[in-house]
Design a protein around this motif. Structure first.
Motif, PDB file in Angstrom:
ATOM      1  N   CYS A  21     -44.249 100.136 193.490  1.00  0.00           N
ATOM      2  CA  CYS A  21     -44.207 101.198 192.480  1.00  0.00           C
ATOM      3  C   CYS A  21     -43.038 100.999 191.530  1.00  0.00           C
ATOM      4  O   CYS A  21     -43.166 101.213 190.319  1.00  0.00           O
ATOM      5  N   GLY A  46     -43.522 100.355 187.558  1.00  0.00           N
ATOM      6  CA  GLY A  46     -42.871 101.251 186.598  1.00  0.00           C
ATOM      7  C   GLY A  46     -41.946 100.507 185.653  1.00  0.00           C
ATOM      8  O   GLY A  46     -41.900 100.786 184.453  1.00  0.00           O
ATOM      9  N   ALA A  73     -38.751 108.731 178.685  1.00  0.00           N
ATOM     10  CA  ALA A  73     -39.244 108.587 180.060  1.00  0.00           C
ATOM     11  C   ALA A  73     -38.285 109.228 181.066  1.00  0.00           C
ATOM     12  O   ALA A  73     -38.724 109.927 181.992  1.00  0.00           O
ATOM     13  N   ALA A  74     -36.991 109.037 180.874  1.00  0.00           N
ATOM     14  CA  ALA A  74     -36.015 109.650 181.780  1.00  0.00           C
ATOM     15  C   ALA A  74     -35.998 111.166 181.640  1.00  0.00           C
ATOM     16  O   ALA A  74     -35.842 111.891 182.624  1.00  0.00           O
ATOM     17  N   ILE A  85     -38.588 113.066 180.783  1.00  0.00           N
ATOM     18  CA  ILE A  85     -39.795 113.565 181.448  1.00  0.00           C
ATOM     19  C   ILE A  85     -39.616 113.533 182.964  1.00  0.00           C
ATOM     20  O   ILE A  85     -39.998 114.478 183.661  1.00  0.00           O
ATOM     21  N   ALA A  86     -39.020 112.464 183.487  1.00  0.00           N
ATOM     22  CA  ALA A  86     -38.784 112.373 184.936  1.00  0.00           C
ATOM     23  C   ALA A  86     -37.843 113.468 185.415  1.00  0.00           C
ATOM     24  O   ALA A  86     -38.058 114.067 186.474  1.00  0.00           O
ATOM     25  N   ALA A  87     -36.804 113.749 184.643  1.00  0.00           N
ATOM     26  CA  ALA A  87     -35.867 114.814 185.024  1.00  0.00           C
ATOM     27  C   ALA A  87     -36.549 116.178 184.995  1.00  0.00           C
ATOM     28  O   ALA A  87     -36.311 117.020 185.866  1.00  0.00           O
ATOM     29  N   VAL A 122     -39.815 116.779 185.431  1.00  0.00           N
ATOM     30  CA  VAL A 122     -40.743 116.850 186.568  1.00  0.00           C
ATOM     31  C   VAL A 122     -39.982 117.074 187.872  1.00  0.00           C
ATOM     32  O   VAL A 122     -40.395 117.877 188.719  1.00  0.00           O
ATOM     33  N   ALA A 123     -38.855 116.395 188.040  1.00  0.00           N
ATOM     34  CA  ALA A 123     -38.060 116.575 189.254  1.00  0.00           C
ATOM     35  C   ALA A 123     -37.495 117.992 189.343  1.00  0.00           C
ATOM     36  O   ALA A 123     -37.499 118.603 190.402  1.00  0.00           O
TER      37      ALA A 123
END
Length: 98
Positions: free
Chosen positions: A9, A13, A51-52, A54-56, A58-59
């Motif tokens: 993964c 990514g 991207a970072a 969006i990841a933050a 979502v987390a």
């Protein structure tokens, strides 16, 4: 097995992020001059930033949704644990003839 899945993964990514940034770099570069190349790099650096972000997000939303589950403990959220299959009808060791 879990390490292999994690590594796969991570590599997928990374490849997706690099290809996305490369595509934006190619599309945003309008010429061969140094300023055009610099503008392409600036546009390509937005891809990992988005991207970072969006990841933050979502987390943060995922951790916020699970905060109530941890407060009561795992047993109170799901009720009592079910007995293993065959445990209710099986004989105890004291009941087994020798």
């Amino acid at each position: 097995m879990g390490g292999l899945l994690y590594t796969s993964c991570f590599r997928f990514g990374a490849a997706l992020g690099l290809s996305s940034a490369g595509a934006v770099l190619t599309a945003a570069t309008d010429g061969a001059g140094p300023q055009a190349v610099l503008d392409g790099y600036r546009a390509a650096l937005v891809v990992p930033l988005v991207a970072a972000s969006i990841a933050a997000l979502v987390a943060a939303l995922g951790l916020h949704g699970r905060a109530g589950d941890r407060a009561g403990g795992p047993a109170s959220a799901s009720g009592p644990l079910p007995e293993p299959a065959g445990a209710a009808g099986s004989a105890r060791t004291a009941d087994v003839p020798r």
